[in-house]
Design a protein around this motif. Structure first.
Motif, PDB file in Angstrom:
ATOM      1  N   HIS A  99       0.347   4.016  -2.984  1.00 59.10           N
ATOM      2  CA  HIS A  99      -0.546   3.718  -4.111  1.00 59.10           C
ATOM      3  C   HIS A  99      -0.260   2.318  -4.661  1.00 59.10           C
ATOM      4  CE1 HIS A  99      -3.216   4.420  -7.426  1.00 59.10           C
ATOM      5  NE2 HIS A  99      -2.245   4.119  -8.283  1.00 59.10           N
ATOM      6  N   ARG A 100       1.019   1.961  -4.784  1.00 54.48           N
ATOM      7  CA  ARG A 100       1.383   0.624  -5.264  1.00 54.48           C
ATOM      8  C   ARG A 100       0.945  -0.461  -4.293  1.00 54.48           C
ATOM      9  NH1 ARG A 100       7.289   2.224  -7.330  1.00 54.48           N
ATOM     10  NH2 ARG A 100       6.674   3.103  -9.333  1.00 54.48           N
ATOM     11  N   LEU A 101       1.120  -0.221  -2.989  1.00 61.16           N
ATOM     12  CA  LEU A 101       0.670  -1.190  -1.977  1.00 61.16           C
ATOM     13  C   LEU A 101      -0.837  -1.363  -2.037  1.00 61.16           C
ATOM     14  CD1 LEU A 101       2.886  -0.384   1.133  1.00 61.16           C
ATOM     15  CD2 LEU A 101       3.005  -2.361  -0.379  1.00 61.16           C
ATOM     16  N   ALA A 102      -1.561  -0.283  -2.251  1.00 55.92           N
ATOM     17  CA  ALA A 102      -3.018  -0.370  -2.366  1.00 55.92           C
ATOM     18  C   ALA A 102      -3.405  -1.197  -3.591  1.00 55.92           C
ATOM     19  CB  ALA A 102      -3.634   1.024  -2.441  1.00 55.92           C
ATOM     20  N   ASP A 103      -2.663  -1.052  -4.696  1.00 56.75           N
ATOM     21  CA  ASP A 103      -2.924  -1.862  -5.896  1.00 56.75           C
ATOM     22  C   ASP A 103      -2.667  -3.344  -5.626  1.00 56.75           C
ATOM     23  OD1 ASP A 103      -3.651   0.318  -7.399  1.00 56.75           O
ATOM     24  OD2 ASP A 103      -1.708   0.509  -8.413  1.00 56.75           O
ATOM     25  N   VAL A 104      -1.583  -3.653  -4.930  1.00 56.57           N
ATOM     26  CA  VAL A 104      -1.264  -5.041  -4.584  1.00 56.57           C
ATOM     27  C   VAL A 104      -2.349  -5.605  -3.668  1.00 56.57           C
ATOM     28  CG1 VAL A 104       0.371  -6.542  -3.372  1.00 56.57           C
ATOM     29  CG2 VAL A 104       1.217  -4.773  -4.921  1.00 56.57           C
TER      30      VAL A 104
ATOM     31  N   GLY B 109      -6.651  -4.255   4.830  1.00 56.95           N
ATOM     32  CA  GLY B 109      -7.162  -2.975   4.339  1.00 56.95           C
ATOM     33  C   GLY B 109      -6.496  -2.653   3.010  1.00 56.95           C
ATOM     34  N   HIS B 110      -5.817  -1.500   2.947  1.00 59.13           N
ATOM     35  CA  HIS B 110      -5.097  -1.102   1.732  1.00 59.13           C
ATOM     36  C   HIS B 110      -3.612  -1.373   1.841  1.00 59.13           C
ATOM     37  CE1 HIS B 110      -8.644   0.620   0.015  1.00 59.13           C
ATOM     38  NE2 HIS B 110      -8.830   1.368   1.080  1.00 59.13           N
ATOM     39  N   GLY B 111      -3.197  -2.078   2.890  1.00 57.53           N
ATOM     40  CA  GLY B 111      -1.792  -2.399   3.086  1.00 57.53           C
ATOM     41  C   GLY B 111      -1.512  -3.866   2.832  1.00 57.53           C
TER      42      GLY B 111
END
Length: 187
Positions: free
Chosen positions: A5-10, A120-122
């Motif tokens: 979730h934190r990586l997706a926010d970043v 992507g989200h990473g």
């Protein structure tokens, strides 16, 4: 789960900070100086296609990336970084992937130049390769009484096959404005 979730926010913040993407299009023309070779122009600046890369047809607009600059030499034989002779470009293919980054900065005791890239989200770590992308030179700025140079978020091209690596080398720039040599390019 919390880490993802934190990586997706970043990754979302990196995407949001990067400028809108506009394809870098050129129209290849036959070279006046070398028979059988193709060149292109970005503004008034001549561009050569990367040796060994796919050679495009003349007269048809194509999307390219800037891989590096070629410089004139000064009187002592060293490269004159204030005088760009030509840009080296490569045609964008399906093997390439455009990603956003948070800006390159050279800082710290080891003078490391990296940026965080969003796939992507990473998130991954990017290195500039030979592109000469703009980097904020903040090495020892606090100790020398200088203000930190702000980083410049943007978008870059990488090899799609490299997305599983921990550190990815940039293949090309998506915009001329993102290059250290941009002020020396003929407009």
């Amino acid at each position: 789960m919390l880490r993802n979730h934190r990586l997706a926010d970043v990754a979302h913040r990196i995407h949001a900070a990067a400028p809108q993407y506009a394809p870098l299009l050129v129209t290849p023309v036959a070279s006046d100086k070398r028979k059988g070779e193709v060149v292109a122009f970005i503004g008034q600046q001549v561009c050569f296609f990367e040796r060994g890369s796919r050679m495009p047809l003349t007269g048809q607009p194509i999307e390219v990336m800037i891989t590096r600059a070629l410089y004139h030499r000064n009187a002592s034989g060293h490269f004159d970084r204030d005088r760009v002779r030509a840009l080296v470009i490569r045609v964008v293919t399906q093997d390439d992937m455009l990603i956003a980054h948070d800006g390159f900065e050279c800082s710290g005791s080891m003078c490391r130049t990296t940026a965080a890239g969003a796939i992507g989200h990473g998130v991954t770590t990017l290195t500039p390769g030979r592109t000469d992308i703009f980097e904020a030179d903040n090495v020892n700025s606090r100790f020398c009484g200088r203000e930190d140079v702000p980083v410049r978020p943007g978008r870059v091209w990488i090899k799609r096959a490299d997305t599983r690596r921990d550190v990815i080398r940039i293949e090309g720039l998506a915009r001329l404005e993102d290059a250290q040599f941009a002020p020396a390019v003929r407009k």
